[in-house]
Design a protein around this motif. Structure first.
Motif, short mmCIF file in Angstrom:
data_model
loop_
_atom_site.label_atom_id
_atom_site.label_comp_id
_atom_site.label_asym_id
_atom_site.label_seq_id
_atom_site.Cartn_x
_atom_site.Cartn_y
_atom_site.Cartn_z
N LEU A 56 -10.18 16.06 14.64
CA LEU A 56 -9.56 16.55 13.58
C LEU A 56 -8.14 16.54 13.25
N ASP A 57 -7.98 16.26 11.77
CA ASP A 57 -6.31 16.61 11.45
C ASP A 57 -5.73 17.66 12.04
N PRO A 58 -4.45 17.87 12.44
CA PRO A 58 -3.97 19.17 12.96
C PRO A 58 -4.15 20.46 11.94
N GLU B 28 -0.38 4.09 -7.51
CA GLU B 28 -1.57 4.98 -8.01
C GLU B 28 -3.01 4.13 -7.48
N PHE B 29 -3.94 4.77 -7.05
CA PHE B 29 -5.30 4.36 -6.79
C PHE B 29 -6.28 5.37 -7.98
N ARG B 30 -6.91 4.45 -8.74
CA ARG B 30 -7.65 4.93 -9.61
C ARG B 30 -7.56 6.63 -9.76
N GLY B 31 -6.45 6.88 -10.33
CA GLY B 31 -6.46 8.23 -10.65
C GLY B 31 -5.48 9.06 -9.66
N THR B 32 -5.63 8.71 -8.58
CA THR B 32 -4.89 9.46 -7.43
C THR B 32 -3.56 8.73 -7.23
N ARG B 33 -2.20 9.49 -7.52
CA ARG B 33 -0.95 8.97 -7.44
C ARG B 33 -0.53 9.31 -5.97
N ALA B 34 -0.63 8.26 -4.95
CA ALA B 34 -0.64 8.20 -3.60
C ALA B 34 1.02 8.24 -3.26
N LEU B 35 1.62 7.48 -4.26
CA LEU B 35 3.21 7.37 -3.90
C LEU B 35 3.80 7.81 -5.35
N GLY C 231 3.95 15.27 7.17
CA GLY C 231 3.39 15.64 5.80
C GLY C 231 1.79 15.91 6.10
N PRO C 232 1.41 16.66 5.23
CA PRO C 232 0.07 16.99 5.01
C PRO C 232 -0.97 15.73 4.96
N SER C 233 -2.27 15.94 5.45
CA SER C 233 -3.07 14.81 5.13
C SER C 233 -3.16 14.40 3.81
N GLY C 234 -3.30 13.02 3.40
CA GLY C 234 -3.47 12.76 2.08
C GLY C 234 -2.23 12.75 1.25
N CYS C 235 -1.17 13.04 2.09
CA CYS C 235 0.12 13.03 1.03
C CYS C 235 0.48 11.74 0.91
N GLY C 236 0.08 10.66 1.38
CA GLY C 236 0.70 9.30 0.95
C GLY C 236 1.38 8.54 2.23
N LYS C 237 1.32 9.09 3.37
CA LYS C 237 2.19 8.46 4.66
C LYS C 237 1.64 7.23 4.89
N SER C 238 0.28 7.02 5.13
CA SER C 238 -0.29 5.61 5.38
C SER C 238 -0.17 4.60 4.44
N THR C 239 -0.03 5.28 3.03
CA THR C 239 -0.07 4.39 1.83
C THR C 239 1.45 3.72 1.83
N LEU C 240 2.45 4.54 2.08
CA LEU C 240 3.78 4.22 2.26
C LEU C 240 3.97 2.86 3.15
N PHE D 222 -0.53 0.18 13.66
CA PHE D 222 -1.68 0.81 12.80
C PHE D 222 -2.05 2.04 13.70
N GLN D 223 -2.57 2.91 12.75
CA GLN D 223 -3.10 3.95 13.49
C GLN D 223 -4.40 3.81 14.19
N GLN D 224 -5.13 2.93 13.75
CA GLN D 224 -6.52 2.44 14.63
C GLN D 224 -6.13 1.04 15.36
N ASP E 108 2.30 4.36 12.74
CA ASP E 108 1.34 5.37 11.80
C ASP E 108 0.57 6.15 12.90
N GLU E 109 0.93 7.54 13.04
CA GLU E 109 0.48 8.37 13.67
C GLU E 109 0.11 7.87 15.22
N PRO E 110 0.92 7.46 15.98
CA PRO E 110 0.83 6.69 17.15
C PRO E 110 0.06 7.52 18.32
N THR F 247 4.13 11.14 12.09
CA THR F 247 3.80 11.74 13.15
C THR F 247 3.28 13.45 12.96
N HIS F 248 2.59 13.79 13.90
CA HIS F 248 2.12 15.18 13.59
C HIS F 248 2.79 15.77 15.02
N GLU F 249 3.20 14.96 15.69
CA GLU F 249 3.92 15.77 17.06
C GLU F 249 5.25 16.15 16.80
#
Ligand SMILES: Nc1ncnc2c1ncn2[C@@H]1O[C@H](COP(=O)(O)OP(=O)(O)OP(=O)(O)O)[C@@H](O)[C@H]1O
Ligand SMILES: Nc1ncnc2c1ncn2[C@@H]1O[C@H](COP(=O)(O)OP(=O)(O)OP(=O)(O)O)[C@@H](O)[C@H]1O
Ligand SMILES: [Mg+2]
Ligand SMILES: [Mg+2]
Lengths: 257, 273, 240, 219, 273
Positions: free
Chosen positions: B183-185, E15-22, E39-48, E99-101, E177-179, E209-211
């Motif tokens: 899970l996300d933190p 922007e992704f179809r309607g979502t402004r990721a950055l 930053g919180p999940s979905g705020c656009g970090k990976s997109t950056l 990458f995160q993965q 990305d979130e190592p 990071t979340h750490e």
């Protein structure tokens, strides 16, 4: 019970036809018509058949069909040859398939020797295939180069297209078919000349299963009667525009059923 | 250790081509008890849960659920009888397992994920099953998500659906495999809250976890596992405060330290040119 | 119904000659068709609408009409446009064209099934798309390509029978000659079926070896999980 | 003998009518092949050695021999063992059997890409194997191999053209009949091609729509 | 903020179809600086990070790497010129992305994963590339794992191979990305140690990071991102100790709280029957 007895008893006859061989048998307005169909109608009458099922199927299915008993006999014109005659019972011939060469209109092919160096087409495994091979051999024996190539098509209509578009220079086929085609497309095709018959037997007939000689004889009887009373000649005039002679014997190769 | 054990595992062993994932594993879980199972990666925690639900067939040992043998029964005169597939399937609903990867059925909605096992396994009428599923999802705060497919749910929501699916079978015992690790933190707190509420209802639980904080605060007992066996166990706070074995001590050091960065520079790195 | 094996004894050289040509045509059409298929698949995964549209028109047209019709259009159509080539060549090309549409679809699906991160991680270190394809995507995709490509190659091998209708002297053509001479359909069909089957067994065996070489790791990971082995594999032996 | 467009147009209505035969047969065949292919897949998954050995030979035969010959066997050879089928029944039987094998083989490929996790969850909850197949494995499998099944459906439609050899008069046979009396094989074949293209595009399109719908409930 | 910025991002939008990721994202990273992006999940970090490597084409805005425009250049008189694919590929090795993965290449050994990009992209001789790869893997403690394939490596080892692969290209800047998010807790420390060593070599780094612990101890600066833009940034310790915006405050509460279990019982659960 033989097949003939069954036909007599039930009054029902089933035949297999490759209805893609004008003017012998072909489809017009959804019905199988042609020279062969007209003869078949007479046969049906003479045998006292009340119901006729005529199945149309491509050549590949005809022989397996008759052997497996899916229909009573093959009512489609089949060239007579030696090996075939060992396995099937041929009826009396219904036509003489005089082999003829056809060319594109205006091409300079007027005698057999003109076929030297030309691409010639005919139908694969038809009665005219051995005729064409024999002709080629004869040309070579006479010191000529022979055909440039002999192309064998699985169906005649395709060889006509190939002739029209220049893929081949001449088609060898039985006269009755060619005569009708040339009448139909006089601006494209033209008859060249007859080719010799010495490649084999060129009479066309129907066949039954080998153990149905009784049925075969019954059909042959009807055909003979039609020939004798002139009905056959009338049909030939109607479909081909000329009459031909049908022999009483000698049309079957030695060893035939 | 108050009542009759709901789960009794004895001498459970499982080998994977050379790796001994479980090595004579023993554990009792009493009714209403909450046991946290901790241990380093690869020590056999997931394998244990898979063996307890007979997804993996243990090579040896016995499992008893609510006093009834599961999978393999010891008969009089020392004969071991393998239970039939049907017998095993019949007992399975008594043990609820929530997988680390959740394993929701992706082609069914959240509601259907909870309804389907009830109708198929317990033979409940659809209406009755739906009523229960609605109730469970509602209590888990998912009333408005019942019609969604798993891919449209957040990690925490998926987790709760997986829990609801297991609870719907009215298990005597719930097993959780690292319920928070994927899970996300920000979602971790949410799921721990659910587990805590569940504990408060008196549900018997065995939770594989890395959340020492959760283990200390919620679990009655902590079992520390290494190399396929429990090597230390006891009341949660005590175990964490006074680890007896050096292995547990170093494990706790590693896990509790994670919020701080190791200060020693143990690896030499190339200078950028 | 009699079965006369002597026919086959008499005519086997013709059939053998035809089988040999069928085999050569299959191999040539496979090579040609696969190359074209890869090209179309790459077109299909390019960004942008136009290349994708072109690829899908190519694939859908060739996939959705019977091969005999494709063949006739090529064989009778080419002379109309003044091009004249030997029938075997034209036939093989038409067969390759037909197969390429299916191969393209197979390759496209396999590439799309690979996690995007694989391609991206190659791009992000600076590899060009072609380099990323060659060094990273192709080696991984190979494994998933084998089974469907085998299926298609077998289908194509059998479909080559249609070439007989444009005077290509392959197995079916020769068998028609034998049949025309002998009028013995069942004997000839049995022989032809047996020969096609033999060729198919050869192709399937070659593919099995290839699959074993490129897919060993995957097979091992499936059989390690008892539930996966039970439901998700059809061929592995039952565990214990 | 150039290409005559008017002739092509004039025969299209009759060809379309004849295509109804192909469509009707193909629909029945696809339904049967899906059912039998699924059953065969489940049967193979039981891994009963003798059964799978037989299945392996059958699969090898069906994949290795021309469909035409399989149709011949159904119609012309089976009567020898006392099974005399009408042309349509024999044709449906032969093509369904052929397609069943290809469906099962496609399923074999598709199964490998399914995540075993949800099956484990189903097992742990006590679902019985038949239920797991029916409610968990197959729904996911069908979604996953939908494109392959559509592919197979188009192959079946094309395969029905072969039934002309056992006296079923279909589009292709009708086209051949027309060609032989009009001496225009090229136009009639193009006409038949158009008819097949339309039927198969309709199938592809329907399949794509279904696929998109499935994508909404994606894995 | 000492030297010339290695990375300068201005007004980046996606922007992704309607979502402004950055949403008009601005950030400068100076040479040798370490910036933690939270930053919180979905705020656009990976997109950056994906836009910074031009894996995703930003709709608007500019990126400069070591003073050179990347992807899109502002020409005299305000004309915007899109760079060609070749120009972009040429600059890419300057930016290392982990990458995160991880996205290691499963068909190549650890060593080959590091060698291949060098020979293919930089045109290095194989021997030279192998020497460098061996050295890097050795320094990262993977000397004895060089011949293994990724599936036979633990999570932490995979992470280090991915880092080595990026470092082998001698980037001017490393993006992570979130190592640690996909790692087992015991492995987290290992990877953080590597990052720390890397920082000590003077490598410029931008780490999502979340750490928070890592961010505070290692990063020079923390940037807090929400809804596609940086809404608060500053020296690491200061930002965590004195969050100015309420959004950062509540985010930190959530993340820092995770070691403790929420005590309030917010969800009502059914009683077991
Ligand atoms: N199917 C399998 N085949 C071979 N080895 C396996 C298999 N499953 C597990 N193992 C091995 O068994 C051991 C125990 O694995 P298990 O997954 O139970 O560990 P774990 O304690 O759950 O670890 P983690 O905390 O990383 O999830 C490991 O060494 C693992 O590599
Ligand atoms: N390819 C895409 N198509 C559509 N929307 C996308 C796509 N990629 C990202 N998004 C959306 O853009 C937003 C930012 O996503 P992003 O992955 O950058 O978030 P993140 O900050 O990395 O989150 P996390 O911490 O969960 O990784 C999200 O709302 C996400 O749903
Ligand atoms: Mg585990
Ligand atoms: Mg992200």
């Amino acid at each position: 019970e033989t097949t003939l007895e069954k036909i007599r008893r039930t009054g029902e006859l089933t035949v297999g036809t490759e209805a893609a061989f004008p003017p012998f048998e072909f489809v017009k307005d959804g019905k199988i018509v042609g020279y062969g169909s007209d003869i078949l109608a007479e046969v049906v009458k003479e045998l006292g058949v009340k119901k006729l099922n005529q199945l149309d199927l491509p050549w590949q299915g005809i022989l397996p069909g008759v052997l497996a008993g899916k229909f009573d006999f093959v009512a489609t014109t089949v060239g007579i040859n030696e090996e075939r005659a060992k396995r099937y019972a041929y009826t009396m011939p219904i036509a003489d398939g005089m082999p003829y060469a056809m060319k594109r209109k205006g091409d300079a092919i007027t005698k057999i020797e003109d076929l030297n160096g030309k691409v010639v087409g005919t139908q694969l495994a038809s009665s005219t295939e051995p005729v064409a091979r024999a002709l080629d051999a004869k040309l070579k024996a006479a010191g000529g180069p022979g055909f440039k190539e002999l192309k064998l098509f699985t169906a005649f209509p395709e060889s006509y297209v190939a002739l029209a578009n220049g893929e081949i220079d001449a088609v060898i086929q039985s006269l009755p078919s060619l005569a009708v085609l040339v009448k139909e497309k006089p601006d494209i095709f033209e008859l060249a000349m007859p080719t010799s018959k010495d490649g084999g037997f060129t009479y066309l007939a129907w066949v039954t299963r080998p153990d149905d000689k009784e049925l075969r004889d019954a059909i042959s009887g009807v055909i003979r009667k039609m020939r004798d009373d002139g009905r056959l000649a009338a049909l030939q005039e109607k479909w081909f525009g000329f009459a031909m002679t049908i022999p009483d014997e000698g049309y079957l190769p030695p060893g035939a059923m | 250790m108050t009542a009759q054990p709901i789960l009794r595992v004895s001498a459970l062993s499982k080998e994977f081509r050379g790796t001994r994932a479980l090595n004579e594993f023993y554990l009792d879980v009493a009714e209403g008890e909450i046991v946290a199972l901790i241990g380093p990666s690869g020590c056999g925690k997931s394998t244990l849960l898979r063996c307890l639900t007979w997804l993996e067939q243990p090579d040896d040992g016995f499992i008893e659920v609510a006093g009834r043998p599961f999978g393999r029964a010891l008969m009089p005169r020392g004969v071991v009888r393998r239970q039939s597939r049907r017998e095993i399937d019949a007992l399975r609903p008594k043990i609820g397992l929530v997988f680390q990867q959740l394993n929701l059925w992706p082609h069914l909605t959240a509601l259907e994920n909870v309804v389907r096992p009830q109708t198929v396994v317990l033979g409940r009428a659809r209406a009755e099953a739906t009523r229960r599923a609605d109730e469970l999802l509602g209590r888990l705060g998912l009333a408005d998500r019942a019609g969604r497919y798993p891919h449209a749910l957040s990690g925490g929501q998926k987790q709760r659906v997986a829990i609801a699916r297991a609870l719907a079978m009215e298990p005597a015992l719930m097993l959780f495999d690292e319920p928070t690790s994927a899970l996300d933190p920000e979602l971790v707190g949410e799921v721990l809250t659910v587990l805590k509420s569940l504990a408060a209802t008196g549900m018997t639980m065995l939770v594989v976890t890395h959340e020492i904080g959760f283990a200390v605060n919620v679990a009655d007992r902590i079992a520390f596992m290494d190399a396929g066996a429990v090597i230390e166990e006891g009341p949660a706070r005590e175990v964490v405060a006074n680890p007896r074995t050096p292995r547990l001590r170093s494990f706790l050091d590693l896990v509790l330290d994670r919020a701080q960065v190791p200060s020693g520079e143990t690896l030499a790195l190339p200078q950028t040119e | 119904m009699r079965f006369d094996a002597s026919i086959l004894v008499d005519y086997w050289p013709l059939l053998a000659e035809g089988a040999w040509l069928t085999l050569r045509i299959t191999i040539a059409a496979f090579a040609l068709g696969y190359l074209a298929g890869i090209a179309v698949a790459l077109l299909a995964i390019l960004p942008g609408r136009l290349p994708r549209l072109m690829a899908s028109v190519y694939i859908e047209t060739l996939r959705n009409i019977p091969f005999i019709i494709i063949l006739f259009v090529v064989y009778y159509g080419l002379p109309f446009s003044g091009v004249r080539l030997p029938a075997t060549l034209v036939g093989t090309a038409a067969l390759a064209l037909f197969a390429s549409a299916y191969y393209a679809e197979i390759v496209r699906a396999a590439i799309l099934a690979l996690p995007r991160g694989q391609f991206e991680s190659a791009r992000v270190v600076g590899m060009s798309p072609a380099q990323a394809m060659w060094h990273v995507v192709a080696p991984q995709v190979l494994r998933t390509l084998v089974p469907p490509s085998t299926n298609m190659t077998l289908t194509m091998m059998k479909e080559s029978a249609v070439l007989s209708s444009v005077t290509v002297p392959e197995l079916t053509y020769q068998s028609l000659i034998v049949q025309g001479n002998t009028f013995a359909p069942f004997e000839v069909f049995a022989a032809v079926a047996a020969i096609y089957w033999l060729i198919a067994i050869g192709i399937a065996e070659a593919s099995r070896r290839l699959e074993r070489r490129v897919g060993a790791a995957q097979a091992a990971s499936v059989s390690a999980n008892p539930i996966a082995a039970r439901y998700l594999s059809l061929d592995a032996r039952r565990p214990s | 003998m150039g290409f005559k467009f008017e002739y092509l147009l004039s025969i299209l209505p009759d060809l379309a009518l004849a295509a109804l035969v192909n469509v009707r047969l193909a629909a029945v065949i696809i339904a049967i092949a899906l059912m039998l292919g699924t059953m065969l897949t489940v049967l193979r998954s039981l891994k009963l050695r003798p059964v799978n050995a037989v299945v392996a030979i059958v699969i090898s035969f069906v994949r290795g021999t021309p469909l035409l010959i399989q149709i011949f066997i159904a119609y012309y050879v089976l009567p020898a063992v006392g099974l005399d089928l009408t042309p349509e029944v024999a044709g449906i039987a032969a093509i369904s059997f052929n397609s069943m094998v290809f469906v099962s083989e496609s399923m074999r490929g598709g199964l490998a890409s399914i995540d075993p996790g949800p099956l484990e969850a189903a097992t742990a909850l006590g679902l019985r194997p038949p239920v797991i197949w029916w409610k968990v494995v197959l729904p996911q499998l069908f979604r996953r191999i939908a494109p392959v099944l559509i592919n197979e459906a188009t192959i079946v439609v094309k395969g029905t053209a072969l039934l002309s050899v056992i006296t079923v008069v279909d589009v292709l046979r009708t086209a051949q009949q027309m060609a032989s009396s009009s001496y225009r094989p090229f136009e009639t074949l193009v006409g038949a091609a158009l008819v097949f293209l339309v039927v198969n595009l309709a199938i592809s399109l329907a399949g794509k729509t279904a696929e998109a719908r499935f994508a909404a409930t994606r894995m």
